[in-house]
Write a protein that holds these residues in place. Sequence first.
Motif, PDB file in Angstrom:
ATOM      1  N   MET A   1       0.577  -0.870   0.366  1.00 17.73           N
ATOM      2  CA  MET A   1       0.581  -0.003   0.140  1.00 17.73           C
ATOM      3  C   MET A   1       0.550   1.443   0.169  1.00 17.73           C
ATOM      4  N   THR A   2       0.943   2.147  -1.012  1.00 15.10           N
ATOM      5  CA  THR A   2       1.343   3.323  -0.994  1.00 15.10           C
ATOM      6  C   THR A   2       0.176   4.428  -0.675  1.00 15.10           C
ATOM      7  N   ILE A   3       1.259   5.039  -0.202  1.00 20.56           N
ATOM      8  CA  ILE A   3       0.642   6.546  -0.232  1.00 20.56           C
ATOM      9  C   ILE A   3      -0.055   7.501  -1.630  1.00 20.56           C
ATOM     10  N   THR A   4       0.254   7.599  -2.469  1.00 19.52           N
ATOM     11  CA  THR A   4      -0.314   7.657  -3.905  1.00 19.52           C
ATOM     12  C   THR A   4      -0.898   6.803  -4.418  1.00 19.52           C
ATOM     13  N   GLN A   5      -1.403   6.046  -4.045  1.00 18.11           N
ATOM     14  CA  GLN A   5      -2.314   5.009  -4.308  1.00 18.11           C
ATOM     15  C   GLN A   5      -3.718   5.528  -3.416  1.00 18.11           C
ATOM     16  N   LEU A   6      -3.654   6.068  -1.582  1.00 17.45           N
ATOM     17  CA  LEU A   6      -4.826   5.806  -1.284  1.00 17.45           C
ATOM     18  C   LEU A   6      -4.978   7.553  -2.015  1.00 17.45           C
ATOM     19  N   ILE A   7      -3.861   8.450  -2.361  1.00 15.38           N
ATOM     20  CA  ILE A   7      -4.435   9.603  -3.496  1.00 15.38           C
ATOM     21  C   ILE A   7      -5.580   9.337  -4.036  1.00 15.38           C
ATOM     22  N   TYR A   8      -4.992   8.258  -5.263  1.00 13.21           N
ATOM     23  CA  TYR A   8      -5.643   8.139  -6.308  1.00 13.21           C
ATOM     24  C   TYR A   8      -7.395   7.955  -6.103  1.00 13.21           C
ATOM     25  N   VAL A   9      -7.062   6.601  -4.599  1.00 11.90           N
ATOM     26  CA  VAL A   9      -8.492   6.668  -4.040  1.00 11.90           C
ATOM     27  C   VAL A   9      -9.573   7.753  -3.403  1.00 11.90           C
ATOM     28  N   LEU A  10      -9.289   8.530  -3.498  1.00 12.66           N
ATOM     29  CA  LEU A  10      -9.424   9.944  -2.861  1.00 12.66           C
ATOM     30  C   LEU A  10     -10.737  10.351  -3.726  1.00 12.66           C
ATOM     31  N   ALA A  11      -9.093  10.590  -4.912  1.00 11.80           N
ATOM     32  CA  ALA A  11      -9.722  11.157  -5.998  1.00 11.80           C
ATOM     33  C   ALA A  11     -10.942  10.939  -6.899  1.00 11.80           C
ATOM     34  N   VAL A  12     -11.074   9.459  -6.819  1.00  3.37           N
ATOM     35  CA  VAL A  12     -12.058   8.895  -7.742  1.00  3.37           C
ATOM     36  C   VAL A  12     -13.253   8.709  -6.798  1.00  3.37           C
TER      37      VAL A  12
ATOM     38  N   ILE B   1     -12.406   3.362   4.048  1.00  2.00           N
ATOM     39  CA  ILE B   1     -11.443   2.468   4.201  1.00  2.00           C
ATOM     40  C   ILE B   1     -10.742   4.673   3.327  1.00  2.00           C
ATOM     41  N   VAL B   2     -11.937   4.988   2.249  1.00  2.00           N
ATOM     42  CA  VAL B   2     -11.526   6.979   2.388  1.00  2.00           C
ATOM     43  C   VAL B   2     -11.110   7.724   3.724  1.00  2.00           C
ATOM     44  N   VAL B   3     -12.352   6.859   4.538  1.00  2.00           N
ATOM     45  CA  VAL B   3     -12.370   8.582   5.943  1.00  2.00           C
ATOM     46  C   VAL B   3     -10.485   8.153   6.669  1.00  2.00           C
ATOM     47  N   GLN B   4     -10.068   6.790   6.364  1.00  2.00           N
ATOM     48  CA  GLN B   4      -8.966   6.299   6.577  1.00  2.00           C
ATOM     49  C   GLN B   4      -8.104   6.858   5.664  1.00  2.00           C
ATOM     50  N   ALA B   5      -8.100   7.123   4.560  1.00  2.00           N
ATOM     51  CA  ALA B   5      -7.073   7.549   3.651  1.00  2.00           C
ATOM     52  C   ALA B   5      -6.611   8.874   3.778  1.00  2.00           C
ATOM     53  N   LYS B   6      -8.535   9.774   4.320  1.00  2.00           N
ATOM     54  CA  LYS B   6      -7.649  11.323   4.513  1.00  2.00           C
ATOM     55  C   LYS B   6      -6.635  11.380   5.209  1.00  2.00           C
ATOM     56  N   ASN B   7      -7.381  10.455   6.474  1.00  2.00           N
ATOM     57  CA  ASN B   7      -6.485  10.913   7.848  1.00  2.00           C
ATOM     58  C   ASN B   7      -4.579  10.480   7.589  1.00  2.00           C
ATOM     59  N   ILE B   8      -4.838   9.837   6.535  1.00  2.00           N
ATOM     60  CA  ILE B   8      -3.287   8.890   6.311  1.00  2.00           C
ATOM     61  C   ILE B   8      -2.890   9.757   5.548  1.00  2.00           C
ATOM     62  N   VAL B   9      -3.313  10.237   4.120  1.00  2.00           N
ATOM     63  CA  VAL B   9      -2.354  11.085   3.683  1.00  2.00           C
ATOM     64  C   VAL B   9      -2.509  12.927   4.747  1.00  2.00           C
ATOM     65  N   ASN B  10      -2.887  13.584   4.843  1.00  2.00           N
ATOM     66  CA  ASN B  10      -2.936  14.350   5.616  1.00  2.00           C
ATOM     67  C   ASN B  10      -2.047  14.072   6.865  1.00  2.00           C
ATOM     68  N   GLU B  11      -1.989  13.034   7.292  1.00  2.00           N
ATOM     69  CA  GLU B  11      -0.481  12.921   7.722  1.00  2.00           C
ATOM     70  C   GLU B  11       0.560  12.846   7.975  1.00  2.00           C
ATOM     71  N   ALA B  12       0.634  12.659   6.292  1.00  2.00           N
ATOM     72  CA  ALA B  12       1.834  12.254   5.041  1.00  2.00           C
ATOM     73  C   ALA B  12       2.422  13.708   5.399  1.00  2.00           C
ATOM     74  N   ASN B  13       1.313  14.628   4.647  1.00  2.00           N
ATOM     75  CA  ASN B  13       1.662  15.562   4.086  1.00  2.00           C
ATOM     76  C   ASN B  13       2.028  16.586   5.632  1.00  2.00           C
ATOM     77  N   ARG B  14       1.757  15.743   6.935  1.00  2.00           N
ATOM     78  CA  ARG B  14       1.973  16.495   8.012  1.00  2.00           C
ATOM     79  C   ARG B  14       3.881  16.803   8.208  1.00  2.00           C
ATOM     80  N   ILE B  15       4.149  15.597   7.781  1.00  2.00           N
ATOM     81  CA  ILE B  15       5.666  15.141   7.592  1.00  2.00           C
ATOM     82  C   ILE B  15       6.741  16.634   7.660  1.00  2.00           C
ATOM     83  N   LYS B  16       6.296  16.359   5.711  1.00  2.00           N
ATOM     84  CA  LYS B  16       6.224  17.948   5.440  1.00  2.00           C
ATOM     85  C   LYS B  16       6.126  19.057   6.120  1.00  2.00           C
ATOM     86  N   ASP B  17       5.032  19.399   6.848  1.00  2.00           N
ATOM     87  CA  ASP B  17       5.031  20.917   7.266  1.00  2.00           C
ATOM     88  C   ASP B  17       6.185  21.044   8.278  1.00  2.00           C
TER      89      ASP B  17
END
Length: 310
Positions: A1-12, A64-80
Amino acid sequence: MTITQLIYVLAVAEHKNFTLAAEKCFVTQPTLSMQIQKLEEQLEIQIFDRSKKPIGLTDVGEKIVVQAKNIVNEANRIKDIVDQQKGFIGGDFKIGIIPTIMPTLLPMFLNNFIKKYPKVNVIIEELTTNEIINKLKNGHLDCAIAATPLDEEKLKEIVLYYEPFVAYVPESSQNIGKKEIEVSDLDVEKILLLQDGHCFRNSILNLCKASQLNKDHHFHLESGSFETLIKLSDEGLGTTLLPYLHTMDLNEKSKSKLKPFVDPKPAREVSLIFPKNELKIHIIEALRTTIQGVVRGAIAFSNVEIISPK
């Protein structure tokens, strides 16, 4: 499982269409579909019900979408976290501003902000309050400036300033000779309003209801801009209400028609709004400091009564 895959899921999940989701993610549709299919195979479930039109989520897909949003947000937080540690304030920063605030506030702070933080690429959209709420929740805006309180569970609000309402009355009005007016002085049969969809309109409606005037009143004239409302008032068609900042650039003849309200002055609360996950909070704080620094000299009202925009 990758962050990119989750981003794609959220987009769809958002666009309910694989082709449109791929366009928004700047990849080809086969690439996006293949990555989502790989994820589904790995998890041994179906995230999307492809038999529906538009495409829908399965029961497990919704979770899964609810959890994916949390994961993508937390991944973005690392850069912050890294940016804040380095003291770096830069990158794309998307701001939404409602139409009744944009023309007056934006020129006051934008030049100062981009000069002070030249590495921030500011992307600004003029949006209604409902559009702002939806875009903030879906991650399409980093923050927004709008009238509050909005009482949205997933959003935070930081008050920037309180902006009083000022009456603009025609020369034929019985209020033209008064220095200050009360809400009860307003003739609700002759109030000129912004068109439906503007939260400032809602505030005026709430203000007039609060005055306990005739609840069967009829607002007969509406427009899309304050400039048009002022011209209609100049023609003697009624009184309109303006945000205080909008009165500052009027000519002297127009200013003579302005009537402030008695204390406590009806006012709107203007705030920075952003998701509770507080991504890019260091840029949001820089924006708050800049705006309050320039507005403090223009608005110094404390005895006000906040009128709800909802």
